[in-house]
Design a protein around this motif. Structure first.
Motif, PDB file in Angstrom:
ATOM      1  N   VAL A 354       1.181  -0.789   0.194  1.00 19.28           N
ATOM      2  CA  VAL A 354      -0.301  -0.104  -0.278  1.00 19.28           C
ATOM      3  C   VAL A 354       1.063   1.347   0.213  1.00 19.28           C
ATOM      4  N   LEU A 355       0.626   1.772  -1.240  1.00 14.15           N
ATOM      5  CA  LEU A 355       1.648   3.388  -1.060  1.00 14.15           C
ATOM      6  C   LEU A 355       1.139   4.447  -0.924  1.00 14.15           C
ATOM      7  N   GLY A 380       5.823  16.031  10.767  1.00 15.13           N
ATOM      8  CA  GLY A 380       5.256  15.917   9.120  1.00 15.13           C
ATOM      9  C   GLY A 380       5.214  14.940   8.882  1.00 15.13           C
ATOM     10  N   THR A 381       5.454  13.961   8.681  1.00 19.92           N
ATOM     11  CA  THR A 381       5.271  12.833   7.982  1.00 19.92           C
ATOM     12  C   THR A 381       4.267  13.552   6.948  1.00 19.92           C
ATOM     13  N   HIS A 382       4.448  12.520   6.144  1.00 18.57           N
ATOM     14  CA  HIS A 382       3.984  13.999   4.476  1.00 18.57           C
ATOM     15  C   HIS A 382       4.325  12.491   3.204  1.00 18.57           C
ATOM     16  N   SER A 383       4.790  10.803   3.724  1.00 18.77           N
ATOM     17  CA  SER A 383       4.458  10.229   3.018  1.00 18.77           C
ATOM     18  C   SER A 383       4.980   9.091   3.230  1.00 18.77           C
ATOM     19  N   VAL A 384       4.037   7.515   3.316  1.00 22.62           N
ATOM     20  CA  VAL A 384       3.930   6.131   3.879  1.00 22.62           C
ATOM     21  C   VAL A 384       3.226   5.373   3.113  1.00 22.62           C
ATOM     22  N   THR A 406      12.956  13.906   4.678  1.00 20.32           N
ATOM     23  CA  THR A 406      13.395  13.673   3.505  1.00 20.32           C
ATOM     24  C   THR A 406      11.941  14.248   2.262  1.00 20.32           C
ATOM     25  N   PRO A 407      12.360  15.414   2.166  1.00 14.61           N
ATOM     26  CA  PRO A 407      11.137  15.629   1.388  1.00 14.61           C
ATOM     27  C   PRO A 407      10.238  15.067  -0.245  1.00 14.61           C
ATOM     28  N   GLU A 408      11.471  14.322  -0.827  1.00 13.58           N
ATOM     29  CA  GLU A 408      10.376  13.522  -1.514  1.00 13.58           C
ATOM     30  C   GLU A 408       9.793  13.030  -1.272  1.00 13.58           C
ATOM     31  N   PRO A 409       8.621  12.431  -2.130  1.00 15.24           N
ATOM     32  CA  PRO A 409       7.486  11.452  -1.502  1.00 15.24           C
ATOM     33  C   PRO A 409       7.379   9.992  -2.004  1.00 15.24           C
ATOM     34  N   PHE A 410       7.524   8.669  -1.400  1.00 13.28           N
ATOM     35  CA  PHE A 410       7.824   7.493  -1.885  1.00 13.28           C
ATOM     36  C   PHE A 410       6.934   7.355  -3.133  1.00 13.28           C
ATOM     37  N   GLU A 411       8.431   6.694  -3.852  1.00 12.82           N
ATOM     38  CA  GLU A 411       7.450   6.190  -5.688  1.00 12.82           C
ATOM     39  C   GLU A 411       7.239   5.136  -5.734  1.00 12.82           C
ATOM     40  N   GLU A 412       7.134   4.896  -7.203  1.00 12.24           N
ATOM     41  CA  GLU A 412       7.116   3.773  -7.157  1.00 12.24           C
ATOM     42  C   GLU A 412       7.846   2.576  -6.947  1.00 12.24           C
TER      43      GLU A 412
END
Length: 809
Positions: A354-355, A380-384, A406-412
Motif C-alpha cells: 500500500v503506497l 511532519g510525516t508526509h509519505s507512507v 526527506t522531502p521527496e515522497p515515496f514513488e513506485e
C-alpha cells in the motif's frame, strides 16, 4: 603553380573562407570577371590578365559543367546570395571542386556585382561538418557542455546544462557555478576543474553530486568530464566541461548496493526479533526516515500464524533517525490491532503493498496513524507505504515506512525496492520462526527430561548449572543426574549425546531413564556403563534400520561419567566412557584431574570399562562436566582447565556460587555447545550415626539383632521406631540365617532417614510374593515393604545386602 601553397592551404585549421585561406573573385552583372585575387591565381593557375574581362563560364568552367554552374548562378540571382559546391577548371585543364560563397555587391548604380569567395570543397565540407557538430553540441546535444574561463567564470553553456540548472544559456554567461549549485557541491566541481587547468590532465566520467540552489533538497548526480583549452601558441584559454545527468543510473546503482547490503545484513541469525530489527536497520536512513516491523502475535513467539493474516500484531522492531518519532509510534513490544479498513489492515488482508505518496489532510493522517494521527502530523510525516511480510503462502506481518525529514515522497520505484527487502526478510523471519518452534520444542523436551529440584542428600551438597547451546547450534543432548542410592550413597552422572535438536534430546531422555534403572540395581559404575554401551549400540542399529523413513536421524553415540560416593566409607567409585575426567578439589584448595581409564564412547559395543576408587576427605569438591565447558573457541583446552581450576579453588564459596562463577568465567553469552556442570561437596556421616554388628550364623542371631537394634535406637532417641524396626530386622536376619548359611552383618545408619542393612554371603535375592491363606510363611517381606518407605537389594563381590529406609519421626 607548385604543390606547396596547396599543402599549406589544406593544413590550415582556420575557416576556409577566411581572408588568409580563401580564393576570391569579382563578377559584374553579366558574369564577366572584373576582379581576381592573388590566392586565386596561386590556387587555380589563372593569371588575372588571362581571366579579367572574360565571361567566367568561358574562362573558369568546363563546357561539360556549364549547365550545373548556370543553375547555381540562377539560384544566386534569386536569393541575392548563394553557397554550394561547383567544379572550376584549373589552368592545366583539371577540374577542381570548390566550395563557393557568393554575395551581391551594390555600388550605387542599377547594375550589381558579385563577390565570390571559394575554398577547396573537401575543406569546406569538413568545416561545415565541424561547424554543424559545434552547433549541435550547443543546441541539440543531450549531454551538457559548459565552457569556463581560466577564472572558472562561465563563458558559454549549451541547452542541456541550462535545462539542468533551470535557466537559459544566455543567463549563465559571465556567472559562476556557485550561483546555481549549493556550496558543498560547487567546491567539488571547481576543485576538479582547477586540477584540469593546473595539470592539463583531463577528467573522465567522474560522478559528483549536484544539488541546485533552486531545489537543494533534491539530490542529483552528474558524470563530469573536462579538458583544458589552449590556443595554437599554447596559451590557456579555459576549461571545457561535459556534464551528463546520471541521477537515475546512480539511484539504480545505490538500490542495487542496498539490495546486496540487505542480503548480507538480513537473516544473520535464526532469531525472529533480530531478523526484524535487521530489516528496519537496512531501511533507515537509506530508504525511509522511520521504519516499523509488526509481526502477527503468534509469529513473534515462533508459532504458526493464521492463514488469513488477521489478528493483532506485535511491534517487533523500530528504527528512526527523526527526533521525537517515538511519540508518533506505538511502543516497541506493544500489541496493535489494525482495523480492516486501515491501510495496514488492507496490506495484511490482501497481501499487497500500500503506497500513500502524499499525506496531507486530517483524514489521511487518521487513516495511516489512527489514534496517533496528531503526533504524526506534528512530526511532519508526509509519505507512507506498507508492505506485507509473506512467505510460503503465510502472512507473517507487515513493515511500514515513513518519510518526514526527506522531502521527496515515496514513488513506485521505492515501493518495488522495499518489496525486495520485505520478501527477503519474510523468508528469513519464517525460517527463524520455524527454527524457534523446533528449538523451543527441543528445549522444552530437554528441560522436562533433566532433573528438577534436587533432594537434600546426606552424602553431599549438590549444585548444578545447565546452559543450552546458542540458537544457531540448537539444543544438544547433554545431561546430568543425581540419584540417591541405598546406604546414604549417591550416584553422580553427566553425559553427552552426539548431535543437536529433538533427536539428541530424545536420545538423552532414553539414556537417562536407563541410568536410573541401572542405578536402582546398585550396580558398580563400570557395569552401569557396560549396560549403557549395549543400549546405545542397539539404538544405533535401530536408527540405521529406520533411516529410510527418517533420513535425518543421527547415528547415536554418547559419552558418560558415572560416579558413586559413599559418605560412610568416604569412597568414590568412578568410571567413564569417552568423557572428560572430573576435577577434585581437596579441602586445602588443591585441584587435580584424576587419571581415570578413558573407556570408549558408548555405542561402540563389546569393549570393557574400568572403575577407579578414590578416597575423598570430608569437604572435598567433586566437579563433573561435559566437554562444552572446556572446548570453547576463545581458549584452548589447557587454558580452559587452568581457568576452571582457579574458579573451583576459590575459598569460602558456597557450591551454587562456585558453579555460577565457573560458568561466568569460561562460557560466552551463547555457547556453541550445551554445557552441564555438576558440583558435589562431600559429606561424611560421623561414627556415632553408624552402628555395625556381625552376627553368628545360628538361630539366636535374630534375637541378638533385635536387642542390639533396640539399644541403638534408644541411644539415638528413636525409641518410637523400635517396634517397627524390630519386625524389619527380625525378618531380614532370619532370612539371611535361613538361606545364606554364613555370618550376617547388621548396620544401622541414622541420617535424614533411618537405614537398616542386612548383609550375607548369598547371591540369592529375596522376592516379594503374595502368600496363600494356607501358607505358613511367605509374608515377611510383604510386611517389610508395608512398614518401610522403600527397600531393595544390592550385590557386592562376596554376597548381597538387603536394605530398608524409614522416615524419621
Amino acid at each position: 603553380m607548385t604543390d606547396e601553397p596547396m599543402t599549406r592551404f589544406h593544413e590550415s585549421p582556420e575557416d576556409p573562407f577566411s581572408v588568409g585561406n580563401s580564393v576570391s573573385a569579382v563578377l559584374d552583372h553579366r558574369g564577366t570577371v572584373v576582379g581576381w585575387g592573388d590566392r586565386a591565381e596561386a590556387f587555380l593557375g589563372h593569371r588575372g590578365a588571362d581571366v579579367i574581362g572574360r565571361p567566367a563560364l568561358d574562362a573558369l568552367v568546363d563546357p561539360a559543367d556549364r549547365e550545373q554552374v548556370v543553375a547555381a548562378a540562377a539560384a544566386c540571382l534569386r536569393a541575392s546570395g548563394w553557397f554550394g559546391i561547383v567544379p572550376v577548371r584549373h589552368r592545366d585543364g583539371r577540374r577542381v571542386p570548390m566550395g563557393v560563397r557568393a554575395r551581391r555587391v551594390t555600388r550605387g548604380s542599377p547594375d550589381c556585382e558579385w563577390f565570390l569567395v571559394g575554398a577547396p570543397a573537401q575543406d569546406v565540407i569538413q568545416w561545415e561538418t565541424d561547424r554543424s557538430v559545434l552547433d549541435g553540441l550547443f543546441r541539440r546535444a543531450p549531454i551538457g557542455l559548459a565552457v569556463h574561463a581560466p577564472d572558472l567564470s562561465i563563458l558559454r553553456v549549451n541547452r542541456a546544462v541550462a535545462r539542468i540548472g533551470g535557466i537559459t544559456p544566455e543567463q549563465a554567461r559571465g556567472r559562476r557555478t556557485g550561483d546555481f549549485v549549493v556550496a558543498a557541491d560547487t567546491e567539488t566541481v571547481e576543485r576538479g576543474l582547477r586540477h584540469v587547468l593546473d595539470t592539463g590532465d583531463p577528467m573522465i566520467f567522474t560522478d559528483q553530486p549536484c544539488r541546485l540552489r533552486s531545489d537543494p533538497s533534491r539530490i542529483r548526480y552528474v558524470s563530469v568530464s573536462a579538458f583544458r583549452m589552449e590556443d595554437s601558441a599554447g596559451e590557456i584559454l579555459g576549461v571545457t566541461q561535459l556534464v551528463e545527468d546520471v541521477t537515475e543510473r546512480e539511484r539504480a546503482r545505490l538500490r542495487l548496493d542496498l539490495l546486496n547490503d540487505a542480503g548480507a545484513r538480513i537473516g544473520t541469525t535464526l532469531d525472529v526479533t533480530t531478523t526484524a530489527r535487521e530489516l528496519a536497520d537496512v531501511l533507515v536512513p537509506e530508504l525511509a526516515d522511520c521504519a516499523t516491523v509488526d509481526l502477527l502475535d503468534p509469529v513473534s513467539r515462533g508459532e504458526e500464524p493464521s492463514q488469513d493474516g488477521f489478528g493483532p500484531v506485535r511491534r517487533t522492531a523500530v528504527r528512526t533517525d527523526t527526533p521525537g518519532a517515538e511519540e508518533a509510534l506505538n511502543p516497541l513490544g506493544s500489541l496493535i490491532r489494525f482495523a480492516p479498513e486501515t491501510p495496514q489492515g488492507r496490506c495484511l488482508a490482501e497481501q499487497t503493498p500500500v503506497l500513500v505518496p502524499e499525506v496531507r489532510t486530517i483524514e489521511d493522517y487518521a487513516a495511516v496513524a489512527q489514534e496517533r494521527a496528531d503526533a504524526a502530523r506534528a512530526l511532519g510525516t508526509h509519505s507512507v507505504m506498507m508492505l506485507p511480510l509473506a512467505a510460503r503462502g503465510l502472512v507473517l506481518g507487515l513493515v511500514s515506512l515513513w518519510r518526514s525529514r526527506t522531502p521527496e515522497p515515496f514513488e513506485e520505484d521505492d515501493l518495488t525496492l522495499a518489496g525486495e527487502f520485505a520478501a527477503r526478510a519474510a523468508v528469513c523471519i519464517d525460517n527463524a520462526r520455524r527454527y524457534t518452534r523446533q528449538h523451543q520444542a527441543a528445549l522444552t523436551l530437554q528441560v522436562r527430561l533433566l532433573p528438577g529440584e534436587l533432594p537434600e542428600l546426606p552424602a553431599a551438597e549438590i549444585a548444578h548449572q545447565y546452559i543450552p547451546a546458542g540458537a544457531v547450534e540448537g539444543v544438544g543432548g547433554d545431561w546430568f543426574d543425581v540419584i540417591p542410592l541405598s546406604g546414604a550413597r549417591v550416584a553422580l552422572v553427566v553425559g553427552d549425546v552426539i548431535g543437536h535438536g529433538i533427536d539428541a534430546a530424545a536420545t538423552m531422555g532414553r539414556l537417562r531413564t536407563a541410568v536410573h534403572t541401572l542405578a536402582e540395581l546398585d550396580l558398580d559404575p563400570d557395569e552401569v556403563l557396560s549396560h549403557l554401551d549395549d543400549l546405545v549400540h542397539g539404538l544405533a542399529a535401530e536408527q540405521e534400520h529406520n533411516s529410510r523413513d527418517f533420513p535425518l536421524d543421527q547415528v547415536t553415540g554418547a559419552s558418560c561419567l558415572y560416579a558413586v560416593y559413599d559418605p560412610v566409607s568416604r569412597c568414590c567409585s568412578l568410571a567413564r566412557a569417552g568423557h572428560p575426567p572430573p576435577a577434585v578439589v581437596t579441602p586445602d584448595g588443591k585441584v587435580s584431574f584424576p587419571e581415570l581409564p578413558a573407556g570408549p564412547p558408548l555405542g561402540l559395543g563389546g569393549l570393557p570399562f574400568e572403575a577407579t576408587e578414590l578416597e575423598l576427605p570430608e569437604g572435598s569438591l567433586l566437579a563433573l562436566f561435559t566437554n562444552g565447558l572446556i572446548q570453547i573457541p576463545a581458549l584452548d583446552v589447557d587454558e580452559a582447565l587452568d581457568r576452571l581450576s582457579q574458579e573451583l579453588a576459590r575459598p569460602g564459596c558456597r557450591v551454587d556460587e562456585t558453579a555460577k562463577a565457573v560458568v561466568d568465567a569460561l562460557l560466552p553469552a551463547e555457547p556453541g555447545d550445551d554445557v552441564a556442570l555438576l558440583l558435589a561437596r562431600t559429606r561424611v556421616l560421623p561414627d556415632h550415626c553408624v552402628a555395625t554388628w556381625t552376627l553368628p550364623a545360628d538361630p539366636r542371631a535374630a534375637g541378638q539383632a533385635r536387642t542390639l537394634m533396640a539399644e541403638q535406637l534408644g541411644a539415638w532417641g528413636l525409641g518410637e521406631l523400635a517396634f517397627t524396626t524390630e519386625l524389619i530386622v527380625s525378618e531380614l536376619v532370619t532370612n539371611a540365617y535361613r538361606y545364606a548359611g554364613g555370618p550376617v552383618t547388621l548396620r544401622l545408619i541414622r541420617g535424614p532417614r533411618l537405614i537398616c542393612e542386612v548383609s550375607d554371603t548369598s547371591s540369592t535375592a529375596p522376592h516379594l510374593r503374595r502368600a496363600r491363606t494356607t501358607d505358613e510363611g511367605g509374608r515377611g517381606l510383604f510386611l517389610v515393604a508395608q512398614l518401610t518407605e522403600r527397600w531393595g537389594t544390592r550385590y557386592g563381590r562376596e554376597g548381597k545386602t538387603v536394605w530398608t529406609e524409614q522416615l524419621l519421626p
